[in-house]
Design an enzyme around this catalytic site. Sequence first.
Site, PDB file in Angstrom:
ATOM      1  N   ASP A 189      -0.405  -0.199  -0.947  1.00 46.62           N
ATOM      2  CA  ASP A 189      -1.295  -1.287  -0.529  1.00 46.62           C
ATOM      3  C   ASP A 189      -0.577  -2.617  -0.357  1.00 46.62           C
ATOM      4  O   ASP A 189      -1.144  -3.681  -0.580  1.00 46.62           O
ATOM      5  CB  ASP A 189      -2.465  -1.476  -1.535  1.00 46.62           C
ATOM      6  CG  ASP A 189      -3.171  -0.167  -1.803  1.00 46.62           C
ATOM      7  OD1 ASP A 189      -3.404   0.569  -0.842  1.00 46.62           O
ATOM      8  OD2 ASP A 189      -3.473   0.127  -2.974  1.00 46.62           O
ATOM      9  N   GLY A 224       0.377  -3.865   2.385  1.00 45.96           N
ATOM     10  CA  GLY A 224       0.116  -4.452   3.709  1.00 45.96           C
ATOM     11  C   GLY A 224       1.074  -3.897   4.753  1.00 45.96           C
ATOM     12  O   GLY A 224       1.377  -4.562   5.751  1.00 45.96           O
ATOM     13  N   LYS A 225       1.538  -2.665   4.521  1.00 46.67           N
ATOM     14  CA  LYS A 225       2.484  -2.044   5.469  1.00 46.67           C
ATOM     15  C   LYS A 225       1.851  -1.852   6.840  1.00 46.67           C
ATOM     16  O   LYS A 225       2.527  -1.917   7.851  1.00 46.67           O
ATOM     17  CB  LYS A 225       2.942  -0.678   4.940  1.00 46.67           C
ATOM     18  CG  LYS A 225       3.774  -0.751   3.688  1.00 46.67           C
ATOM     19  CD  LYS A 225       4.204   0.626   3.223  1.00 46.67           C
ATOM     20  CE  LYS A 225       3.074   1.505   2.755  1.00 46.67           C
ATOM     21  NZ  LYS A 225       2.345   1.033   1.582  1.00 46.67           N
ATOM     22  N   GLY A 266      -4.098   4.449   3.375  1.00 43.72           N
ATOM     23  CA  GLY A 266      -5.060   3.730   4.205  1.00 43.72           C
ATOM     24  C   GLY A 266      -4.382   2.490   4.745  1.00 43.72           C
ATOM     25  O   GLY A 266      -4.135   1.542   4.014  1.00 43.72           O
ATOM     26  N   HIS A 267      -3.996   2.538   6.014  1.00 46.68           N
ATOM     27  CA  HIS A 267      -3.310   1.393   6.617  1.00 46.68           C
ATOM     28  C   HIS A 267      -4.285   0.614   7.481  1.00 46.68           C
ATOM     29  O   HIS A 267      -4.816   1.138   8.446  1.00 46.68           O
ATOM     30  CB  HIS A 267      -2.108   1.873   7.447  1.00 46.68           C
ATOM     31  CG  HIS A 267      -0.980   2.365   6.592  1.00 46.68           C
ATOM     32  ND1 HIS A 267       0.114   3.015   7.083  1.00 46.68           N
ATOM     33  CD2 HIS A 267      -0.794   2.263   5.259  1.00 46.68           C
ATOM     34  CE1 HIS A 267       0.930   3.303   6.072  1.00 46.68           C
ATOM     35  NE2 HIS A 267       0.396   2.864   4.969  1.00 46.68           N
ATOM     36  N   THR A 268      -4.505  -0.625   7.095  1.00 45.53           N
ATOM     37  CA  THR A 268      -5.487  -1.435   7.814  1.00 45.53           C
ATOM     38  C   THR A 268      -4.778  -2.313   8.837  1.00 45.53           C
ATOM     39  O   THR A 268      -3.788  -2.965   8.530  1.00 45.53           O
ATOM     40  CB  THR A 268      -6.238  -2.335   6.806  1.00 45.53           C
ATOM     41  OG1 THR A 268      -6.728  -1.482   5.764  1.00 45.53           O
ATOM     42  CG2 THR A 268      -7.402  -3.050   7.450  1.00 45.53           C
ATOM     43  N   GLN A 310       2.096   4.817   0.779  1.00 44.48           N
ATOM     44  CA  GLN A 310       2.154   4.488  -0.657  1.00 44.48           C
ATOM     45  C   GLN A 310       3.347   3.548  -0.912  1.00 44.48           C
ATOM     46  O   GLN A 310       3.793   2.890   0.009  1.00 44.48           O
ATOM     47  CB  GLN A 310       2.239   5.759  -1.526  1.00 44.48           C
ATOM     48  CG  GLN A 310       0.940   6.542  -1.585  1.00 44.48           C
ATOM     49  CD  GLN A 310       0.717   7.464  -0.419  1.00 44.48           C
ATOM     50  OE1 GLN A 310       1.617   8.146   0.021  1.00 44.48           O
ATOM     51  NE2 GLN A 310      -0.503   7.508   0.091  1.00 44.48           N
ATOM     52  N   THR A 348      -8.897   3.334   1.058  1.00 42.76           N
ATOM     53  CA  THR A 348      -9.268   4.749   1.147  1.00 42.76           C
ATOM     54  C   THR A 348     -10.452   5.070   0.256  1.00 42.76           C
ATOM     55  O   THR A 348     -11.385   5.742   0.662  1.00 42.76           O
ATOM     56  CB  THR A 348      -8.048   5.631   0.769  1.00 42.76           C
ATOM     57  OG1 THR A 348      -7.027   5.368   1.725  1.00 42.76           O
ATOM     58  CG2 THR A 348      -8.378   7.112   0.787  1.00 42.76           C
TER      59      THR A 348
END
Length: 434
Positions: free
Chosen positions: A13, A15-16, A40-42, A224, A300
């Site tokens: 998490d 911010g990748k 979960g990549h936003t 991750q 996620t």
Amino acid sequence: MPSTAVVGLQWGDEGKGKIIDGLAAEADVVVRYAGGNNAGHTVLVEGEKYVLHLIPGGILHEGTINLIGRGVVVDLAALAAEVDGLVARGVPVEERLRIDGRAHVIFPYHRHVDRCVEIWRGEGRIGTTGRGIGPAYADKVARTGIRLADLLRPALFERRLHAALAEKAALISRVYEQEPEDHTELFEESRALAERFRSLIVDGASLLAEARRRGCRILFEGAQGSMLDLDAGTYPYVTSSWTGVWGIGGGAGVPPRAIDRALGVAKAYCTRVGEGPFPSELRDETGERLRQAGNEYGATTGRPRRCGWFDLVAARYAATLNGLDGLLLTNLDVLSGFDPLRVAVAYRVEGRERTDFPAEIDLLEQAEPVWRELPGWQEDLTAVRCFRDLPAAARSYLRFLEQEIGVPIERVSIGPGREQIFPGEHGSEDLWLS
Ligand code: IMP
């Protein structure tokens, strides 16, 4: 043309998603090499939010091939839902997506075992995402896994699925004392999903070898973070894959020398979801303020993230392991209004100060951070567009981290928008050419 890896330095998490989105705009191939739909990549594109779980971050860019590498574990139903969601928003996914046939498949029984094992662990639970990630990797290593390529061979698939179902039914009922789920439709459903993706299933290693031969830009997309890595992380409170650059060779299917450059992403503070040691965690009101300011809830699972100050011990450890060439620092804007700031510069363990990252989980659990206080700032940073326009305290904070980690800060991100990012004091103008 350099190939570049982007990895997380903390517990995920970081911010990748946004960083990968920026680099992917000029990449030819983007590859996920580990993990599954636990990620979960936003990405925020013109005010529209996209959350990618399995599909690599180049999918929103024209002319980019996105490979789900063989080291990823693929839940086909989740993949289908993600593809449908993107197609409904006009993204031509089929043109841009490829999946390695050697990738292992997550079946519903893996999710069931994930839940059973967490109950079985009791107090020692890991706090997994419940997506069946660990059990799917466990099957891979135990050689009872089933790969995507196997699903395209009906007789072979039937044999392997039959054996896997028998084993899982015994495990779930006799060891975990739960009722096994009904899987009568699983063969047909999985076959249908595999057939749907048939034209996208490739030999990823050959695709990448050809891309390298043609001098393409390849972006290896980490999921991750390094502190959740199976070997390097806070074991057993880790995910079940190799999240750092060391996972790329095996998980994408390239020789280690094919990785020209490694960039590490870290938040300007730390977060963690799930259980496990987190030495710089703030279990007080400041931690709660960080959670609210950073909207720290999982992309996620929606779970609230644990929050804490920046951990230099962990960051130095992860930077060294990944052989980082550059650092990308995200969420600096979230720290506005926190004054003073703190950074964990060492741990006090059994009465002794340590700057190395202990392997022993019980020592990590007891580790007391040794803090360094730094002045904070009050200004809102979200409209800042270059390093020198940052408040003096923010510049000092970045200089301190850069110096202590020993890696140049290539980019500073101060919000979710594509335009809310600029080079650090020693950052290069073009990240691909740096
Ligand atoms: P699993 O990957 O679902 O087995 O979960 C193992 C641990 O990794 C748990 O603590 C999860 O919360 C954590 N984890 C897995 N994926 C992510 C992620 O993308 N971001 C943050 N934490 C994650």
